[in-house]
Design a protein around this motif. Structure first.
Motif, PDB file in Angstrom:
ATOM      1  N   SER A 205      14.898   8.300  12.817  1.00  0.00           N
ATOM      2  CA  SER A 205      15.629   8.373  11.553  1.00  0.00           C
ATOM      3  C   SER A 205      16.951   9.094  11.753  1.00  0.00           C
ATOM      4  O   SER A 205      17.874   8.918  10.976  1.00  0.00           O
ATOM      5  CB  SER A 205      14.789   9.091  10.498  1.00  0.00           C
ATOM      6  OG  SER A 205      14.679  10.451  10.816  1.00  0.00           O
ATOM      7  N   ILE A 232       2.772   1.951   8.631  1.00  0.00           N
ATOM      8  CA  ILE A 232       3.866   2.378   7.759  1.00  0.00           C
ATOM      9  C   ILE A 232       4.968   3.045   8.577  1.00  0.00           C
ATOM     10  O   ILE A 232       6.162   2.779   8.417  1.00  0.00           O
ATOM     11  CB  ILE A 232       3.341   3.330   6.667  1.00  0.00           C
ATOM     12  CG1 ILE A 232       2.561   2.542   5.621  1.00  0.00           C
ATOM     13  CG2 ILE A 232       4.482   4.087   6.008  1.00  0.00           C
ATOM     14  CD1 ILE A 232       1.859   3.394   4.599  1.00  0.00           C
ATOM     15  N   LYS A 233       4.539   3.904   9.509  1.00  0.00           N
ATOM     16  CA  LYS A 233       5.532   4.606  10.320  1.00  0.00           C
ATOM     17  C   LYS A 233       6.291   3.642  11.227  1.00  0.00           C
ATOM     18  O   LYS A 233       7.503   3.778  11.416  1.00  0.00           O
ATOM     19  CB  LYS A 233       4.837   5.686  11.173  1.00  0.00           C
ATOM     20  CG  LYS A 233       4.318   6.853  10.356  1.00  0.00           C
ATOM     21  CD  LYS A 233       5.461   7.750   9.935  1.00  0.00           C
ATOM     22  CE  LYS A 233       4.959   8.886   9.070  1.00  0.00           C
ATOM     23  NZ  LYS A 233       6.017   9.797   8.674  1.00  0.00           N
ATOM     24  N   LYS A 236       8.830   1.968   9.274  1.00  0.00           N
ATOM     25  CA  LYS A 236       9.981   2.857   9.042  1.00  0.00           C
ATOM     26  C   LYS A 236      10.906   2.835  10.254  1.00  0.00           C
ATOM     27  O   LYS A 236      12.132   2.871  10.112  1.00  0.00           O
ATOM     28  CB  LYS A 236       9.496   4.295   8.802  1.00  0.00           C
ATOM     29  CG  LYS A 236       8.698   4.450   7.537  1.00  0.00           C
ATOM     30  CD  LYS A 236       9.467   5.253   6.533  1.00  0.00           C
ATOM     31  CE  LYS A 236       8.687   5.418   5.262  1.00  0.00           C
ATOM     32  NZ  LYS A 236       9.525   5.252   4.082  1.00  0.00           N
ATOM     33  N   SER A 267       0.304   0.641  -0.386  1.00  0.00           N
ATOM     34  CA  SER A 267       1.325   1.451   0.282  1.00  0.00           C
ATOM     35  C   SER A 267       1.952   0.654   1.424  1.00  0.00           C
ATOM     36  O   SER A 267       3.175   0.624   1.575  1.00  0.00           O
ATOM     37  CB  SER A 267       0.726   2.752   0.809  1.00  0.00           C
ATOM     38  OG  SER A 267      -0.416   2.489   1.579  1.00  0.00           O
ATOM     39  N   LEU A 268       1.106   0.006   2.213  1.00  0.00           N
ATOM     40  CA  LEU A 268       1.613  -0.767   3.339  1.00  0.00           C
ATOM     41  C   LEU A 268       2.425  -1.960   2.837  1.00  0.00           C
ATOM     42  O   LEU A 268       3.503  -2.270   3.355  1.00  0.00           O
ATOM     43  CB  LEU A 268       0.449  -1.235   4.209  1.00  0.00           C
ATOM     44  CG  LEU A 268       0.833  -2.036   5.448  1.00  0.00           C
ATOM     45  CD1 LEU A 268       1.823  -1.286   6.298  1.00  0.00           C
ATOM     46  CD2 LEU A 268      -0.403  -2.379   6.265  1.00  0.00           C
ATOM     47  N   PHE A 270       4.068  -2.199   0.095  1.00  0.00           N
ATOM     48  CA  PHE A 270       5.363  -1.734  -0.397  1.00  0.00           C
ATOM     49  C   PHE A 270       6.298  -1.417   0.759  1.00  0.00           C
ATOM     50  O   PHE A 270       7.498  -1.706   0.709  1.00  0.00           O
ATOM     51  CB  PHE A 270       5.193  -0.508  -1.292  1.00  0.00           C
ATOM     52  CG  PHE A 270       6.490   0.048  -1.780  1.00  0.00           C
ATOM     53  CD1 PHE A 270       7.271  -0.683  -2.652  1.00  0.00           C
ATOM     54  CD2 PHE A 270       6.951   1.275  -1.346  1.00  0.00           C
ATOM     55  CE1 PHE A 270       8.490  -0.183  -3.093  1.00  0.00           C
ATOM     56  CE2 PHE A 270       8.156   1.777  -1.782  1.00  0.00           C
ATOM     57  CZ  PHE A 270       8.927   1.040  -2.656  1.00  0.00           C
ATOM     58  N   GLU A 271       5.738  -0.844   1.818  1.00  0.00           N
ATOM     59  CA  GLU A 271       6.582  -0.522   2.962  1.00  0.00           C
ATOM     60  C   GLU A 271       7.127  -1.798   3.600  1.00  0.00           C
ATOM     61  O   GLU A 271       8.284  -1.838   4.032  1.00  0.00           O
ATOM     62  CB  GLU A 271       5.778   0.297   3.978  1.00  0.00           C
ATOM     63  CG  GLU A 271       6.635   1.107   4.933  1.00  0.00           C
ATOM     64  CD  GLU A 271       7.586   2.041   4.216  1.00  0.00           C
ATOM     65  OE1 GLU A 271       7.128   2.816   3.359  1.00  0.00           O
ATOM     66  OE2 GLU A 271       8.800   2.000   4.507  1.00  0.00           O
ATOM     67  N   ARG A 274       9.897  -3.002   1.455  1.00  0.00           N
ATOM     68  CA  ARG A 274      11.097  -2.188   1.623  1.00  0.00           C
ATOM     69  C   ARG A 274      11.790  -2.507   2.949  1.00  0.00           C
ATOM     70  O   ARG A 274      13.022  -2.584   3.010  1.00  0.00           O
ATOM     71  CB  ARG A 274      10.737  -0.702   1.557  1.00  0.00           C
ATOM     72  CG  ARG A 274      11.954   0.183   1.706  1.00  0.00           C
ATOM     73  CD  ARG A 274      11.801   1.538   1.078  1.00  0.00           C
ATOM     74  NE  ARG A 274      10.590   2.227   1.482  1.00  0.00           N
ATOM     75  CZ  ARG A 274      10.112   3.293   0.856  1.00  0.00           C
ATOM     76  NH1 ARG A 274      10.743   3.788  -0.174  1.00  0.00           N
ATOM     77  NH2 ARG A 274       9.014   3.874   1.256  1.00  0.00           N
ATOM     78  N   LEU A 305       3.189   1.700  -9.494  1.00  0.00           N
ATOM     79  CA  LEU A 305       3.534   0.434  -8.847  1.00  0.00           C
ATOM     80  C   LEU A 305       4.680  -0.248  -9.584  1.00  0.00           C
ATOM     81  O   LEU A 305       5.574  -0.810  -8.952  1.00  0.00           O
ATOM     82  CB  LEU A 305       2.309  -0.480  -8.790  1.00  0.00           C
ATOM     83  CG  LEU A 305       1.160   0.054  -7.931  1.00  0.00           C
ATOM     84  CD1 LEU A 305       0.033  -0.955  -7.862  1.00  0.00           C
ATOM     85  CD2 LEU A 305       1.637   0.382  -6.523  1.00  0.00           C
ATOM     86  N   TYR A 307       6.993   1.226 -11.195  1.00  0.00           N
ATOM     87  CA  TYR A 307       8.197   1.977 -10.830  1.00  0.00           C
ATOM     88  C   TYR A 307       8.693   1.578  -9.446  1.00  0.00           C
ATOM     89  O   TYR A 307       9.889   1.318  -9.238  1.00  0.00           O
ATOM     90  CB  TYR A 307       7.900   3.474 -10.896  1.00  0.00           C
ATOM     91  CG  TYR A 307       8.853   4.334 -10.122  1.00  0.00           C
ATOM     92  CD1 TYR A 307      10.202   4.359 -10.440  1.00  0.00           C
ATOM     93  CD2 TYR A 307       8.405   5.123  -9.059  1.00  0.00           C
ATOM     94  CE1 TYR A 307      11.080   5.141  -9.726  1.00  0.00           C
ATOM     95  CE2 TYR A 307       9.276   5.907  -8.347  1.00  0.00           C
ATOM     96  CZ  TYR A 307      10.615   5.910  -8.670  1.00  0.00           C
ATOM     97  OH  TYR A 307      11.479   6.683  -7.961  1.00  0.00           O
ATOM     98  N   LEU A 308       7.776   1.512  -8.495  1.00  0.00           N
ATOM     99  CA  LEU A 308       8.198   1.165  -7.136  1.00  0.00           C
ATOM    100  C   LEU A 308       8.703  -0.268  -7.074  1.00  0.00           C
ATOM    101  O   LEU A 308       9.611  -0.579  -6.295  1.00  0.00           O
ATOM    102  CB  LEU A 308       7.050   1.389  -6.156  1.00  0.00           C
ATOM    103  CG  LEU A 308       6.697   2.860  -5.929  1.00  0.00           C
ATOM    104  CD1 LEU A 308       5.485   2.992  -5.024  1.00  0.00           C
ATOM    105  CD2 LEU A 308       7.873   3.620  -5.329  1.00  0.00           C
ATOM    106  N   HIS A 311      12.107  -0.100  -8.178  1.00  0.00           N
ATOM    107  CA  HIS A 311      12.853   0.564  -7.118  1.00  0.00           C
ATOM    108  C   HIS A 311      13.201  -0.441  -6.015  1.00  0.00           C
ATOM    109  O   HIS A 311      14.326  -0.460  -5.504  1.00  0.00           O
ATOM    110  CB  HIS A 311      12.008   1.702  -6.565  1.00  0.00           C
ATOM    111  CG  HIS A 311      12.702   2.547  -5.563  1.00  0.00           C
ATOM    112  ND1 HIS A 311      13.800   3.310  -5.875  1.00  0.00           N
ATOM    113  CD2 HIS A 311      12.482   2.736  -4.242  1.00  0.00           C
ATOM    114  CE1 HIS A 311      14.208   3.935  -4.798  1.00  0.00           C
ATOM    115  NE2 HIS A 311      13.434   3.605  -3.789  1.00  0.00           N
TER     116      HIS A 311
END
Lengths: 891, 153
Positions: A205, A232-233, A236, A267-268, A270-271, A274, A305, A307-308, A311
């Motif tokens: 990052s 997820i990482k 990223k 979560s995954l 959404f990642e 993104r 959810l 909200y995301l 986003h």
């Protein structure tokens, strides 16, 4: 014996809970006890005291830096409980600058080598929280050893601590990095992979470029791993890497899409969304898929959810506005959602959708929402309307009349607190857009007329703008008398002095305007012998002798008391007005009651009024911020020279007589009447008095004052300077916006835009890709430029810059070589990861002097040659890393 | 009100004030709204805050863009599950009186600012091992009245 009567932590907690008001007294009493107990030689007493202190520190924020040494003593106790108390105290209270921090180095080393797993953990945790350069340097070898520990929990934490080591002591990279990369492949123990990928996520990052060569390893994890945390990482990391290498993006887009559609974990998912929207936005089909998943989020019951989802739309909006437009209804509806996050996010999206064609409609909707919302959100809405509409000199506004009346409407919204912003925009538009001035004045007048608004302090700034506009563009006012009445209404006493001063000045302008038009009409009526009832002139402005009288009386009544105001601005302006009226009254009164001599008097009066009117009707314009710099320095003017002889110059040029009547110049306190009685001779007296005072002042403060009216000799030169306004119009002409759309019913008025003055200079602040020592080290290790760790630690800081440049170039070339190498073998390489490790092992062999394998040999020589010349390499192009792509086969 | 703050990279009093400010804001949130809040005004750019409450217990995590929002919600869940296992139905008093045990649990989950363990079973293993070590070390010496009661739980 101490310990028998010592209060335990539990006792303290209970005590604290029972305190109602006297908590601080209780705390200071406990602190007193702690100070005594902590000096005890008994380890138990000491550690209990320290534990209590740590507790108070974290709950009540009491200072515990004084106990640093005691904490160090505690960690050296063999008893695990005591040791643990010590470590907790240290992690909670030590800072990098804590003076005794280095004393723990040895104890940490001892504990890192301990056989008791939990002791090692304590030491690692401590290092990860408070490690500074020295500690990290001293303990890197121990951590390195632990990174290969067979005990998984220890190994995991050792990997975690590496991040701290790298951050504080970049050279640790040369020791630990290879082992870190190897840990990536320990797919047999998920906790290790999870830990190491977390470390890489943090590292990438900060400087993603350096980790591009590791893409194959990350890719393997992306495809193979089943652990959501790890995935997820990895996502990223790819979010950072993909923009750097288009081919990498192409490679990962498919597995990510698959992951996105298969996974059950939100979560995954959404990642994945993104990642696609942030870094793979060029891949249309992937974005379409992601948009589909976003729609699922939007209709979910869980506000998180929803909200995301919004986003995510905000992320995609700049590149694919269609995804937002598809959900337009939902977005607008969400403005009234009870959830503040959802509201804000949907507002952001609404603003993204604004364009020239729909700005009116959207603003209408938003203002409606604003009136219905609670104060905070209302102002957020107003704020975003204001900033969006004014963006890039009102780029999206076509119909300024509409916008100006919208500003007026916004001011009247009950919770509006955007006074300052609206004030600025009103004035800014007034100066930039000539065509809109009549409407501006109308809006301003409406605001000024409403006595209720004066009671709202949030509106004062807006009223100030309205007053200024109405004064400045008074010629557009239908009924100036009415304006005067509202400017001087009694409730203006509610205004702050600064605004009131603006009101007075505007009243002055309006008065001059009224008199001027009255006199003009009177003169013309004289000529035409039709009297004051000439419909063409006087009806237009409603100026009759009666109304002039009325105005003069109004001023006496409203402004008179202000001449004694304690605020200088108000006082001065009030006196200016009163002075003027006193002056004008006798001459006017004759003209108001026609007599024989009237004509002569009137000429005198109109001369005076015209003079003032001319002064006020000089138009102001926006001034480019760089205007000053464009004024050419005239020949013969020497700047930057010793100004010691100024005094002589000033002395000789005094007294300067001013050719024009100056309102600001004379601060005659005697009484307003005396100011203007004057022709120039009389006036020069107080003025010369003040200049001599000024000269005296200069004598004392010499160099610090530039002469303001020194230069009769420079006067001609001064005339060469284009005054700001001329400069403005000249510039403005150059840059008038030719933006007119043929289809528009109403053409966009001209908006004065200055060349660069409107755009704040933002260049040069773009942060340069920081080539800090950490990424440098990482690059070295990754690209096989490892030098001896010892020599590296001894390197002098002075030559680091030169070396850095050279090395970078060298790295780049090296990488190219590697890539060539890979290319040449592309037919045979099946597993690029293995190939990489093969290469690194070959490198190690090379260092030992083992010459085997023909291909490796060539390569090796090549590399050694590089090492030798690393200081001297001059020619290869810099910054090639970004240009050299990772070949497909790496993946 | 009971609060326990744990900062990974934050210094002293500033954080205390920040936390106080945010406590109020978290408390004033309505039920059934999303659990995230912008926090960059106090905790620096790019930082966000997530909270979750179980009856009277509020848990607040501050994180940055290296973490996934929903994963952070899960992490709170992991933390609470662990507390539940540790104290059998965790309640306020457990948290009040087990200051250092809370730190132990947090240290296992979050290490140097990184999420290092997400399985509450694994965390429990370590916590139990630490308790064992502590009782062992204490039984060697004198058992005094100050041996904190929590290890018996």
């Amino acid at each position: 014996m101490d310990s028998l009567f010592q209060r335990s932590l539990d006792d303290i907690i209970k005590g604290l809970r029972h305190q109602q008001a006297g908590e601080s007294a209780f705390v200071s009493k406990v602190l007193e006890e702690v100070r005594r107990e902590i000096k005890s030689t008994d380890s138990h007493t000491k550690s209990t005291a320290l534990q209590k202190l740590t507790y108070l520190h974290s709950i009540c924020f009491v200072d515990m830096s004084w106990a640093a040494f005691h904490a160090i003593e505690c960690i050296s106790y063999p008893n695990f409980t005591h040791k643990k108390v010590g470590y907790l105290a240290i992690s909670q209270s030590f800072q990098e600058s804590t003076p005794v921090i280095l004393l723990i180095s040895n104890q940490l080393r001892k504990d890192l080598k301990s056989n008791v797993e939990v002791e090692v953990s304590l030491a690692l945790e401590c290092l990860s929280r408070i490690g500074n350069l020295d500690l990290c340097r001293d303990l890197t070898p121990e951590v390195f050893t632990l990174m290969a520990s067979s005990r998984i929990p220890v190994r995991k934490k050792a990997i975690g601590v590496v991040l701290r080591l790298f951050g504080k002591y970049p050279d640790a990279v040369r020791v630990c990095f290879k082992r870190l990369v190897e840990s990536l492949e320990s797919s047999d123990s998920p906790p290790i992979v999870s830990a190491v990928i977390g470390v890489f996520c943090e590292l990438a990052s900060k400087d993603p470029k350096a980790y591009l060569p590791l893409a194959p390893e990350f890719y393997k994890i992306l495809v193979d791993s089943r652990n959501n945390w790890v995935l997820i990482k990895v996502l990223k990391i790819f979010t950072k890497l993909a923009p750097l290498e288009p081919r990498l993006a192409k490679k990962i887009v498919e597995p990510i899409c698959e992951l996105m559609s298969k996974t059950g974990a939100k979560s995954l998912m959404f990642e994945c969304i993104r990642t696609i929207l942030t870094s793979l936005a060029e891949h249309e089909s992937a974005v379409k898929l992601a948009a589909g998943r976003i729609n699922e989020l939007l209709i979910d019951e869980d506000p998180n959810l929803r909200y995301l989802g919004l986003h995510a739309l905000a992320i995609v909006a700049p590149k694919h506005i269609w995804a937002v437009l598809e959900n337009k209804e939902f977005v607008i509806k969400s403005l009234s959602d009870p959830d503040p996050n959802i509201k804000l996010e949907s507002l952001r999206l609404v603003m993204e959708m604004v364009s020239e064609s729909n700005v009116v409609e959207i603003c209408r909707v938003l203002v409606n929402y604003a009136t219905k919302s609670e104060p905070e959100f209302c102002n957020v809405i107003l704020g975003s309307i204001l900033s969006t509409c004014s963006n890039n000199v009102y780029e999206i506004i076509v119909d300024f009349d509409w916008y100006v009346s919208l500003l007026g409407e916004m001011s009247r919204i009950q919770h509006c607190q955007k006074g300052e912003e609206i004030e600025n925009q009103l004035i800014d538009i007034g100066m930039r857009v000539q065509d809109v001035r009549p409407e501006l004045v109308r809006v301003g007048r409406d605001l000024l007329m409403d006595p209720a608004l004066l009671g709202n302090p949030f509106l004062h700034r807006i009223l100030s703008a309205a007053a200024w506009l109405c004064g400045e563009y008074v010629e557009f006012i239908r009924n100036p008398v009415e304006l005067m009445e509202s400017l001087l209404q009694p409730r203006t006493s509610l205004l702050p002095p600064s605004v009131r001063a603006v009101y007075l000045e505007s009243a002055f302008k309006a008065l001059v305007f009224c008199l001027h038009s009255y006199l003009k009409s009177a003169t013309s009526s004289d000529h035409s012998a039709l009297g004051l009832s000439d419909p063409g002139v006087s009806k237009e402005n409603h100026i009759t002798p009666d109304s002039v009288l009325h105005l003069l009386n109004l001023i006496d009544m409203a402004v008179g008391p202000l001449s004694g105001s304690y605020d200088v601005e108000i006082q001065e302006r009030a006196r200016n007005i009163l002075g003027f009226t006193e002056l004008i009254k006798p001459v006017l009164s004759d003209s108001l009651h026609p007599q024989d001599e009237r004509h002569k008097q009137q000429v005198e009066a109109s001369k005076m009024v015209r003079l003032l009117h001319d002064t006020f009707s000089d138009e102001l314009g926006p001034v480019s911020m760089s205007a000053q710099g464009r004024v050419p320095v005239p020949d013969g003017l020497v700047l930057h020279e010793n100004l010691a002889d100024l005094e002589a110059v000033c002395g000789s040029s005094l007294p300067a007589s001013s050719a024009t009547i100056s309102f600001e110049g004379s601060h005659n306190v005697e009484g307003a009447t005396s100011i203007f009685i004057s022709d120039q001779k009389e006036e020069s007296e107080p003025s010369s008095e003040s200049t001599s005072l000024l000269a005296e002042h200069r004598k004392r403060h010499g160099l610090y004052y530039l002469p303001s009216e020194k230069n009769t000799e420079h006067h001609e030169a001064n005339n060469d300077y284009p005054p700001a306004n001329e400069l403005k119009s000249e510039l403005a002409e150059q840059s008038f916006l030719p933006k007119r759309k043929s289809k528009q019913v109403k053409a966009r008025p001209v908006v004065v835009k200055l060349d660069e003055g409107d755009v704040l200079p933002i260049s040069s602040k773009i942060p340069q890709a920081k080539d800090d020592s950490l990424s440098e080290a990482v690059r070295d290790v990754l690209l096989g430029n490892e030098a001896d760790a010892d020599t590296l630690t001894q390197k002098a800081a002075a030559d680091s810059v030169i070396r850095k440049k050279g090395k970078e170039k060298l790295n780049a070339k090296e990488q190219e070589d590697d890539l060539d190498h890979m290319d040449s073998q592309s037919g045979t390489v099946q597993n690029p990861v293995k190939e990489r490790s093969k290469r690194s092992s070959r490198k190690q062999n090379a260092d030992e002097g083992d010459h085997g394998g023909d291909k490796g040999k060539q390569k090796r020589r090549h590399r050694h040659g590089k090492h030798r010349t690393r200081e001297g390499v001059q020619n290869p192009p810099a910054n090639v890393i970004s240009q050299t792509p990772v070949p497909d086969l790496l993946l | 009100m009971i609060s326990l703050y744990r900062w990974n990279f934050c210094e002293g009093k500033a954080c205390g004030e920040a936390a106080g400010d945010y406590t109020d804001r978290v408390w004033s949130r309505a039920e059934n709204v999303s659990n995230f809040m912008e926090a960059d005004s106090i905790f620096g750019p790019d930082s966000r805050l997530v909270y979750k409450h179980y009856a009277t217990l509020y848990f607040v995590f501050v994180f940055d863009s290296s973490e996934n929002e929903l994963a952070m919600l899960d992490l709170i869940q992991v933390f609470v599950e662990t507390l539940d296992k540790c104290f059998r139905n965790v309640c306020e008093l457990d948290i009040v009186f087990n200051y250092s045990k809370l730190h132990t649990i947090l240290d296992e989950i979050i290490f140097g600012g990184q999420v290092l363990e997400t399985s509450s079973a694994e965390v429990m293993k370590v916590v139990e091992e630490i308790s064992r070590q502590e009782s062992a070390s204490n039984s060697i010496g004198l058992v005094t009245k100050t041996v904190s009661g929590w290890r018996n739980r």
